[in-house]
Design an enzyme around this catalytic site. Structure first.
Site, short mmCIF file in Angstrom:
data_model
loop_
_atom_site.label_atom_id
_atom_site.label_comp_id
_atom_site.label_asym_id
_atom_site.label_seq_id
_atom_site.Cartn_x
_atom_site.Cartn_y
_atom_site.Cartn_z
N LYS A 128 0.83 -1.22 0.00
CA LYS A 128 0.00 0.00 0.00
C LYS A 128 0.85 1.25 0.00
CE LYS A 128 -4.46 -1.69 1.13
NZ LYS A 128 -5.68 -1.67 1.87
N LYS A 210 -3.73 -9.13 -6.44
CA LYS A 210 -5.04 -9.54 -5.91
C LYS A 210 -6.14 -8.57 -6.34
CE LYS A 210 -5.97 -7.61 -1.43
NZ LYS A 210 -6.78 -7.65 -0.29
N LYS A 213 -10.90 -3.63 -4.23
CA LYS A 213 -12.01 -2.71 -4.53
C LYS A 213 -11.52 -1.30 -4.83
CE LYS A 213 -13.45 -3.27 0.08
NZ LYS A 213 -12.22 -3.13 0.84
N1 AQP Z 1 -8.98 -10.60 -3.71
C1 AQP Z 1 -9.35 -11.20 -2.59
N2 AQP Z 1 -9.41 -12.55 -2.51
C2 AQP Z 1 -9.80 -13.17 -1.38
N3 AQP Z 1 -10.16 -12.51 -0.27
C3 AQP Z 1 -10.12 -11.16 -0.30
N4 AQP Z 1 -10.41 -10.23 0.61
C4 AQP Z 1 -10.22 -9.01 0.08
N5 AQP Z 1 -9.81 -9.11 -1.19
C5 AQP Z 1 -9.73 -10.44 -1.45
C6 AQP Z 1 -10.85 -10.53 1.96
O1 AQP Z 1 -11.88 -9.63 2.34
C7 AQP Z 1 -11.71 -9.29 3.71
C8 AQP Z 1 -11.70 -7.82 3.94
O2 AQP Z 1 -10.82 -7.16 3.13
P1 AQP Z 1 -10.76 -5.59 3.17
O3 AQP Z 1 -11.58 -5.05 2.09
O4 AQP Z 1 -11.04 -5.08 4.51
O5 AQP Z 1 -9.27 -5.29 2.93
P2 AQP Z 1 -8.39 -5.66 1.76
O6 AQP Z 1 -7.95 -7.08 1.92
O7 AQP Z 1 -7.32 -4.63 1.69
O8 AQP Z 1 -9.37 -5.60 0.50
P3 AQP Z 1 -9.27 -4.71 -0.75
O9 AQP Z 1 -10.45 -4.95 -1.61
O10 AQP Z 1 -7.91 -4.91 -1.39
O11 AQP Z 1 -9.40 -3.29 -0.14
P4 AQP Z 1 -8.66 -2.00 -0.59
O12 AQP Z 1 -8.71 -1.98 -2.09
O13 AQP Z 1 -9.40 -0.90 0.03
O14 AQP Z 1 -7.27 -2.12 -0.07
C9 AQP Z 1 -10.46 -9.95 4.20
O15 AQP Z 1 -10.85 -11.14 4.85
C10 AQP Z 1 -9.72 -10.27 2.95
O16 AQP Z 1 -8.92 -11.40 3.10
#
Ligand code: AQP
Length: 347
Positions: A128, A210, A213
């Site tokens: 990040k 990965k 969002k």
């Molecule tokens: N791509 C993914 N595959 C499997 N699991 C995922 N999770 C997120 N993306 C994937 C799971 O969703 C939960 C919460 O994630 P989060 O949104 O709080 O944080 P993150 O992992 O940082 O997700 P994003 O979408 O990548 O958010 P941004 O873009 O804002 O940084 C967790 O259980 C995670 O494992």
């Protein structure tokens, strides 16, 4: 929460002997297929067998700059998505993190028991900060401490997360063990509950990354609320490779990812998928993946629309959830304050 209610809840827990689950998702955008397969689908499955506490972790979302009105809207949307995916507010505690101040309070305490070196090793921080070079704030660095506070406040036994969060569960365990080692048993040391399929759903445009969002490219992710057309279009455009037969393989990140997604929705394993699509090419396969995903998400979208048209219902859930969560969190925090030597005033 009233003393009597808390007592009853405690007694009920002792009788059922159920373990506690905590998990959360950041409202940093509209939740994706990755969130659905990596988190929400399992949350729903677990709610009948565990005492589940599910949170919209808006404080975590602040580590990346957010537009205030959007952050507020995304918190409502996330709660509505949780419920639309099948989380039952009568079975689980559903709440928004910033409504329970104990998260920030415990986070400060735990930050004094977390080492700089440990935090420096977190891959999410490295990823990040590489992505947000103009805003490498201290919150991004201490994110795992807040996450540890989220989990430890509720004495959670299990934390259902995607594979990407494995390292954060490990550091939570280390912090809990360190604290317990100094002050005696205080926190339950949690285990990660990581599903075998759908562990890490990858970006559709850069399948070595990965699915996130907050990706700048909307074609990289499927939002849980995308229309059927958008889902079909994004899958049709998904980056694959120069071969044409559907089979899992080294260096075939795009196809491997699509096969994983297809498997999550159909229950078919790799060899079944390979046999089914033999001689049919990538185009047909991509359409088939789009269809199973669109079919599964359609009822979620319908329920979501109903929920979003009744804000006061969602606010009622937030309020009830925050009260229940705050009651549990206050007990842990008070125990921590006593153990570390803070003075406490009786009401
Ligand atoms: N791509 C993914 N595959 C499997 N699991 C995922 N999770 C997120 N993306 C994937 C799971 O969703 C939960 C919460 O994630 P989060 O949104 O709080 O944080 P993150 O992992 O940082 O997700 P994003 O979408 O990548 O958010 P941004 O873009 O804002 O940084 C967790 O259980 C995670 O494992």
């Amino acid at each position: 929460m009233k003393d009597q209610e808390q007592k009853e809840q405690k007694e009920q827990k002792e009788q059922t002997g159920r373990q506690t689950i905590f998990s959360g998702i950041q409202p940093s955008g509209i939740l994706t297929l990755g969130n659905y397969l990596g988190a929400l689908k399992n949350w729903v499955m677990l709610q009948d067998s565990y005492d589940c506490i599910y949170c919209v972790v808006d404080m975590h979302a602040l580590t990346v700059r957010q537009v205030p009105a959007e952050l507020r809207r995304h918190a409502y949307e996330a709660l509505a998505v949780y419920i639309a995916c099948g989380i039952d507010p009568d079975k689980c505690i559903l709440f928004v993190q910033s409504h329970v101040p104990a998260h920030a309070e415990l986070s400060w305490i735990l930050s004094c028991y977390t080492m700089f070196g440990e935090l420096s090793r977190m891959t999410q921080f490295k990823d990040k900060s590489a992505k947000n070079t103009d805003n490498i704030n201290a919150g991004l660095f201490t994110y795992p401490v807040l996450m540890a506070a989220d989990i430890l406040l509720y004495q959670a036994n299990l934390v259902p997360v995607g594979d990407d969060q494995r390292q954060h569960i490990e550091i939570t365990r280390d912090i809990a063990e360190r604290f317990n080692g100094i002050y005696g048993p205080t926190f339950t040391v949690p285990e990660g509950y990581i599903p075998t399929t759908g562990m890490r759903i990858m970006s559709l445009t850069e399948p070595e990354k990965k699915m996130s969002k907050s990706d700048d490219n909307i074609n990289a992710y499927i939002s849980i609320l995308d229309s059927r057309d958008a889902i079909m279009r994004k899958f049709r455009r998904a980056v694959t490779d120069s071969e044409s037969s559907v089979r899992r393989g080294e260096g075939k990140d795009g196809i491997n990812n699509l096969m994983k997604i297809y498997s999550c929705f159909t229950g078919k394993d790799d060899s079944e998928i390979e046999a089914l699509f033999e001689g049919r090419g990538y185009g047909e396969f991509k359409t088939a993946v789009g269809e199973v995903v669109a079919d599964a998400l359609a009822p979620v979208k319908t329920r979501y629309d109903e929920l979003m048209s009744d804000k006061s219902y969602l606010e009622g859930i937030m309020k009830r959830g925050a009260e229940s969560a705050a009651g549990i969190a206050a007990r842990t925090l008070s125990r921590v304050y006593r153990k570390i030597g803070f003075t406490q005033i009786k009401n």
